[in-house]
Design an enzyme around this catalytic site. Structure first.
Site, short mmCIF file in Angstrom:
data_model
loop_
_atom_site.label_atom_id
_atom_site.label_comp_id
_atom_site.label_asym_id
_atom_site.label_seq_id
_atom_site.Cartn_x
_atom_site.Cartn_y
_atom_site.Cartn_z
N HIS A 188 78.61 20.91 -25.49
CA HIS A 188 77.83 20.29 -26.56
C HIS A 188 77.84 18.77 -26.48
O HIS A 188 77.66 18.09 -27.48
CB HIS A 188 78.38 20.72 -27.93
CG HIS A 188 78.22 22.16 -28.23
ND1 HIS A 188 79.11 23.11 -27.79
CD2 HIS A 188 77.25 22.84 -28.90
CE1 HIS A 188 78.72 24.31 -28.19
NE2 HIS A 188 77.59 24.17 -28.86
N GLU A 199 65.91 29.71 -23.92
CA GLU A 199 65.33 28.40 -23.63
C GLU A 199 64.19 28.51 -22.62
O GLU A 199 63.18 27.80 -22.72
CB GLU A 199 66.42 27.44 -23.13
CG GLU A 199 67.37 26.98 -24.21
CD GLU A 199 68.36 28.04 -24.66
OE1 GLU A 199 68.88 27.95 -25.79
OE2 GLU A 199 68.61 28.99 -23.87
#
Length: 368
Positions: free
Chosen positions: A172, A102
């Site tokens: 998540h 990321e």
């Protein structure tokens, strides 16, 4: 003994799987269709939210030869299919996968934006955005200021699925908007459905500041609406009154807007009171003028979000209301939020600010 253990374990896993499926079904809510006049003024087509996002990306790639889309698995359509078929249409030089980094994804996007390309980065889940925090906060947000306008990251847009989905657990399901809302130089939007997702994404891509688009993942398929055909934009920084009322102001964004609309129906049915529901649409900047005007009319307010309570963005809203609407308030500003814990898996339903927790807050405000 081993065979018995395997059998018992398998049966338990099946029971857990069945319970999880039931939990996902229970998480679904009534989707309230779009209320913007924009829809009535144009030709529309029925789309769910991921299809509307895909359409916005397709429009951008078609009209802007410098636009590129990149991230983990975007070449194959991504986890939620938002980029499906785009590489087939525009080729691997414009839609391509990246390594699982990321920090690298956003750093690469900053470099592209600095040399004039339109960079659209996808972070696969908002929970994974933290390795890129330094690049977003220290580089992208400050690039124009630091360089005196010589360099510019305005052509960088970061898309990421966020929020609860029914079975995501602690890695998540997070809602990290408040971390980034403390950063001058960024803009942050959160759509509540397909119309807003397409219009806000196109605005973010064409916005002269770097933008983060937090896309509520539970809405990708559950939110279906009539979406205007072709290119259109929804102004960043302007909220929307999705239901007018006179007794209590309810403020939310993303999935929570639909929860608050359900709450407003229950309040009207059980308490005979009228709720005004505001969708902020944009977290930074946020429409304080619209909010304060509503609060001055109703005198009561409830803010709801999925993120933890302490230092959540609802605290900023409450502080501004207290500063600007103090003499108009008939009750303290109420917040209904996630709890100050990591996001739980088996207790996810209890963690979320559902319509009954929101209803209880409205009742406390009316009884104050």
């Amino acid at each position: 003994m081993i065979r018995r253990f395997i059998f018992q374990t398998s049966r338990k896993l099946l029971e857990l799987h069945s319970a999880r499926k039931e939990h996902v079904r229970n998480l679904h809510f009534k989707f309230y269709p779009n209320t913007r006049s924009l829809v009535s003024e144009r030709e529309t087509e029925k789309l769910n939210m991921y299809q509307a996002i895909n359409q916005a990306l397709d429009i951008t790639l078609k009209k802007d030869a410098s636009a590129v889309i990149f991230g983990e698995d975007v070449a194959f359509g991504g986890v939620f299919r938002c980029t499906v078929n785009l590489q087939k249409r525009y080729g691997p030089d414009r839609v391509f996968n990246t390594p699982i980094s990321e920090h690298g994804i956003v750093g690469f996007g900053i470099g592209l934006a600095n040399v004039g390309a339109t960079a659209i980065a996808e972070i696969q889940f908002a929970d994974y955005i933290y390795p890129a925090f330094d690049q977003i906060v220290n580089e992208a947000a400050k690039c124009r200021y630091r360089s005196g306008g010589v360099f510019d990251c305005g052509k960088l847009t970061i898309r990421t699925p966020y929020g609860a989905v029914g079975h995501g657990g602690l890695y998540h399901s997070q809602s990290p908007e408040a971390y980034f809302a403390h950063t001058p130089g960024l803009k942050i939007v959160v759509p509540r459905g397909p119309v807003q997702a397409k219009g806000l994404l196109l605005s973010s891509i064409e916005e002269p500041d770097p933008c983060i688009v937090f896309e509520p993942k539970v809405l990708y398929r559950t939110a279906v609406d009539e979406v205007p055909v072709g290119h259109y934009k929804i102004e960043i920084g302007k909220g929307e009154i999705v239901k007018e009322g006179k007794d209590v102001t309810l403020i939310g964004w993303g999935t929570q807007v639909h929860i608050l609309l359900e709450t407003a129906d229950i309040v009207e049915d059980k308490l005979g009171a009228s709720c005004e529901v505001i969708d902020l649409l944009s977290i930074i900047p946020w429409d304080a003028e619209l909010v304060c005007k509503s609060v001055k009319k109703t005198g009561r307010v409830v803010v709801a979000h999925e993120a933890p309570r302490t230092n959540g963005f609802g605290a900023e809203i409450a502080a501004r209301i207290q500063e600007e609407c103090f003499l108009n308030l008939e009750a303290p500003v109420m917040r209904v939020t996630g709890w100050d814990t990591p996001f739980p898996h088996v207790f996810e339903k209890l963690y979320l600010p559902d319509k009954w927790r929101c209803f209880a807050a409205v009742k406390r405000s009316l009884d104050y």
